[in-house]
Scaffold this motif. Sequence first.
Motif, PDB file in Angstrom:
ATOM      1  N   THR A   1     -35.533  -5.568 -26.040  1.00  0.00           N
ATOM      2  CA  THR A   1     -35.469  -6.587 -24.968  1.00  0.00           C
ATOM      3  C   THR A   1     -35.452  -6.032 -23.440  1.00  0.00           C
ATOM      4  O   THR A   1     -35.781  -6.987 -22.533  1.00  0.00           O
ATOM      5  CB  THR A   1     -34.296  -7.463 -25.214  1.00  0.00           C
ATOM      6  N   VAL A   2     -35.050  -5.048 -23.337  1.00  0.00           N
ATOM      7  CA  VAL A   2     -35.197  -4.486 -21.832  1.00  0.00           C
ATOM      8  C   VAL A   2     -36.594  -4.252 -21.261  1.00  0.00           C
ATOM      9  O   VAL A   2     -36.800  -4.021 -20.157  1.00  0.00           O
ATOM     10  CB  VAL A   2     -34.583  -3.050 -21.906  1.00  0.00           C
TER      11      VAL A   2
ATOM     12  N   SER B   1     -22.627  -8.850 -26.551  1.00  0.00           N
ATOM     13  CA  SER B   1     -22.695  -7.359 -26.437  1.00  0.00           C
ATOM     14  C   SER B   1     -24.485  -7.005 -26.218  1.00  0.00           C
ATOM     15  O   SER B   1     -24.628  -6.381 -25.496  1.00  0.00           O
ATOM     16  CB  SER B   1     -22.273  -6.593 -27.542  1.00  0.00           C
ATOM     17  N   LEU B   2     -25.292  -7.813 -26.913  1.00  0.00           N
ATOM     18  CA  LEU B   2     -26.690  -7.574 -26.748  1.00  0.00           C
ATOM     19  C   LEU B   2     -27.113  -8.219 -25.342  1.00  0.00           C
ATOM     20  O   LEU B   2     -27.687  -7.377 -24.732  1.00  0.00           O
ATOM     21  CB  LEU B   2     -27.450  -8.297 -27.859  1.00  0.00           C
ATOM     22  N   ALA B   3     -26.622  -9.132 -24.750  1.00  0.00           N
ATOM     23  CA  ALA B   3     -26.801  -9.663 -23.516  1.00  0.00           C
ATOM     24  C   ALA B   3     -26.257  -8.322 -22.493  1.00  0.00           C
ATOM     25  O   ALA B   3     -27.071  -8.217 -21.567  1.00  0.00           O
ATOM     26  CB  ALA B   3     -26.307 -10.862 -23.138  1.00  0.00           C
ATOM     27  N   VAL B   4     -25.195  -7.883 -22.585  1.00  0.00           N
ATOM     28  CA  VAL B   4     -24.728  -6.869 -21.666  1.00  0.00           C
ATOM     29  C   VAL B   4     -25.539  -5.691 -21.940  1.00  0.00           C
ATOM     30  O   VAL B   4     -25.992  -5.179 -20.852  1.00  0.00           O
ATOM     31  CB  VAL B   4     -23.281  -6.446 -21.746  1.00  0.00           C
ATOM     32  N   SER B   5     -25.793  -5.297 -23.066  1.00  0.00           N
ATOM     33  CA  SER B   5     -26.944  -4.210 -23.136  1.00  0.00           C
ATOM     34  C   SER B   5     -28.247  -4.408 -22.612  1.00  0.00           C
ATOM     35  O   SER B   5     -28.831  -3.470 -21.838  1.00  0.00           O
ATOM     36  CB  SER B   5     -26.967  -3.829 -24.589  1.00  0.00           C
ATOM     37  N   THR B   6     -28.600  -5.455 -22.574  1.00  0.00           N
ATOM     38  CA  THR B   6     -30.108  -5.869 -22.024  1.00  0.00           C
ATOM     39  C   THR B   6     -30.000  -5.695 -20.478  1.00  0.00           C
ATOM     40  O   THR B   6     -30.860  -5.327 -20.073  1.00  0.00           O
ATOM     41  CB  THR B   6     -30.610  -7.139 -22.614  1.00  0.00           C
ATOM     42  N   PHE B   7     -28.979  -6.262 -19.921  1.00  0.00           N
ATOM     43  CA  PHE B   7     -28.961  -6.419 -18.447  1.00  0.00           C
ATOM     44  C   PHE B   7     -28.493  -4.782 -17.958  1.00  0.00           C
ATOM     45  O   PHE B   7     -29.388  -4.688 -17.138  1.00  0.00           O
ATOM     46  CB  PHE B   7     -27.657  -7.345 -17.865  1.00  0.00           C
ATOM     47  N   LEU B   8     -27.766  -4.280 -18.518  1.00  0.00           N
ATOM     48  CA  LEU B   8     -27.512  -2.814 -18.017  1.00  0.00           C
ATOM     49  C   LEU B   8     -28.743  -1.850 -18.136  1.00  0.00           C
ATOM     50  O   LEU B   8     -28.968  -1.108 -17.305  1.00  0.00           O
ATOM     51  CB  LEU B   8     -26.260  -2.187 -18.680  1.00  0.00           C
TER      52      LEU B   8
END
Length: 717
Positions: free
Chosen positions: A135-136, A82-89
Motif C-alpha cells: 500500500t505504501v 494499524s494498517l492505516a497508520v503503517s501505510t501513512f508512516l
Amino acid sequence: MTWLRALKETARSGLTIERPRLEPLVAIRGAAGLALVLGISLALFGPVVAASSAFGAYQAASATLVRSWRPRPVLALVSGASLAVSTFLGYLTGSRLSLFLALLMLWTFLAGLAWAAGRTGGIIAASNVAIMLVTVTLPTSIADSAVHAAMILFGGIVQAALIVLFPVRRWGAHRDALADALAAEADYARRLRHDPLAAFDPVPLMTARSAAALTPRQARRRPPELRGSRGVAERIRPVLASLADPAMGVPSEGPERDRVRELLAAAGSVLDSAARAIRHGGPVELAPSAVAALRTPDTDALFTGPPSRAADRLGSLLSDVIETAEGGGTKTERAEAEKAAEAIRAAEEAAPAARHRRRPSLPRLVPFILRAMRAELRPGSPILRHAIRVSAVAAVGYLIGTALPFGHGYWAPMAAVMVMRPEFSRTYGRSIARFGGTIVGVSLATAIVQVVHPGVTPSAVLAVGCALLMYLLTDTGYVVGQACVSAYVVFLLGMAGGVWSQTVSERVVLTLVGGILAMIAYAVYPAWETPRLRGRLGDWLTAAGRYAASVVDQYAEPSEGGHDEVRSALLDTREARVAWQEAVDTAQHEPVRHRGLSHAAADHTQHALAEFGRVAMLLEAHLPGAAATPVPAAARLAEALRRATEQGAKEVRERRVPNWIEVRKALAQWDAQQGVGGGETDPFVRNGAGLLLDALEAFSHGLGGKRKPSRRARHRA
C-alpha cells in the motif's frame, strides 16, 4: 531427523489440504464488505485509492477469521487502524531508502515480538506489515497518502459495522469451545468403559477456560447456557476417572464393574446431548436408555466407600450439566449469573481466583501486551530470535528486490514476513506452500486476464470473488489460501493500472526469493526446541509435584480454603503439560539430534508423569471436607513430594536421573506410624500415595532408559 527428511516433512505439511467445516455466511459477509468499500472508493476516488481501501477491507475481514475470543468488530477495527497508520508512516519515509528500511525493520521487529501476546496478535501484526509494503507504493503525495490511510481505516470500519449489523452465529466460537470440552468428557467416559486407565487430553478444557474469560461488555451479553457448564465439566473428569479406576475403585470384573460401565455409558450420552444443545443453542435431548441407567436404584447396594461417593457425585454433576446447558444453570450458577457483569466491572482489585476469568478491554490490554513483549527481550527467547530474524530478512529482501531489474521489490520481503513463524516447521512449510500457491494463483489469474482482458470494474469483481474464496477456504490449508490471495492481488493491482506480465514475473521470482531468505534465516539463526526439552520436562515435573502435594496436604489439614490452592496447582500442571507436548511435537520436525533426551525417554517419562497427575486427580476427586479427620502422616508426604520433585526437576535439567528416597522415607514413616490395614480406617489415601511413588519411579526408569512396567501393563496382565 536429518535436514532432507525435515524438508520432506515440512513440505508435506505445508501442501496438505484439509476438509474443515466451512462458514459460507461469514465468507459472504466479508466479501460483501470488501465489495462495498471497493465500489464506494471507485466511485469517489478512482481505482488507485480503491486498491488501498480494498486492501484495508480485505485485511480487516481476514483478521476476524483468526481464532480469538475477543469481539470480531474489535479485531477488524484494530487491523484497519494499524494498517492505516503503517501505510501513512511508510509513505512519509518511502522517498529515502535508509529511512524506509529503518521503519521497516522497526515495524517487523515489533510484529515479531507481538507473538509474545499470542497467536492472534502475531498473525495480525505480520499481515499488516506485509500489506503495508504494497500500500505504501500507491500514493503519490502526502495528502494522497492521508486519503489512502483514511480509506484503509474506512475499510476496517465497514467490516466492523457489518459484523455488528449482520452477526453470524453469535457467540459461535465460545459455544464450540464449551461444546468441545463436554464432548471430550463424553469421549473420555466411553473410553473408560474399555480402558479404566485411559488418558485424557486437557486441551479442550483449557480452551474452554480461555474462552470463558470475558470483557465487561461480553459478560453483560453472554447467553445463560454458557454460564457454569465448563465448571461442571471440570469437576466431572476426576469423578469419572475415580469411578473407573480398578486400583482405587471397583474390581476389574464382576457386577460392580458392569454397573460402572453402564454409568460411564450413560454419562457419555448425557454429556454428548449437552454438547449438542450448547453448540446449536437448542434444548437438551436425552436418550431414554441413559436416563434409565442413571436412575437404576441398585447402585447403593453394589458400591461402598469411594466408588459409592463417586457414583452419587456423578449423578449430581450430570444433573447440573443438563440444567446449565438448557440455560437455567444450577442454583449457585443462577445466583452468580445475576452478579456476573457487576463483578467483572469491579474486579480490578479482586482475588486472584476471580481475575483469571476476567479479560481486559482493549485499552486495558495494552499494558499487558507491552509487559509480555518486554519479557521476551532476553537472551535465548524464541520470540526475540524470531523478531530479529524477520526484521533482518525483511530488510535484506527489500534491498535484493530493489536491486533486481523487476521493479516492485516489495514482493520478496512481503513473502518472507508472511511465511516466517517462531517455529521451524511452520516457517519451512509455509514457505513451500506460499511458493506453490503463488504459482497456481498467478497462473490462473494470468490465464483469465489473457482470455477476458477485463477492465477496471470486471477486475474489481474478480478480486472480490478471489477474496470470497479465500475467506471460505481459509482453514483448508495455507497453499489454498495463498492461491486465492495471489489471484486477488493480481486482479487488484491490475485494476489500479499494474502491468499484467510484470506482475506475474515479479510474484513468482520474488516470492521464491522471499521464501528462500526465510528458510536460510532460520537455518543460520535458529530457535530449536529440541535442546529445551529437558527444561520443559523439568517444568512439568515441578508443576505436577506441587499439584500432588497440594492435594495430599488437604488430607493432612482438611479445609475448604485449600481447594483454591489445589485448583491453581492443577491449572499450572495443565499448562506445563501442554507446553511439553507442544515442544515435543515441534522437536519431532527439527533437523536436530536429541541432546540428552532420546525419543524413547521422552515417551516413557511423559507416560509416567501423566500417570502421576492422574493419581493425584483421583485423590482430588475425594478431597475431605473441613470437618473430616486429619491424616498427620500426609503432611510429611506432601512436603516430601514438593521437595523431591523440585530437586528431581533440577536433576533432569542437569541430565541426571532423579531418585525418590525422601518420598520412600515419608511413606515408610506413614506405615510405621499408622500401619497399612491396621490403624488405617480408610486405605484410599495410602493406596494413592503408593501409586504416586510408583509413577515417580517409572519416570526415573524411563529417563534412565530402563522402562519400569506401567500400571496399565500390570492391570492388563
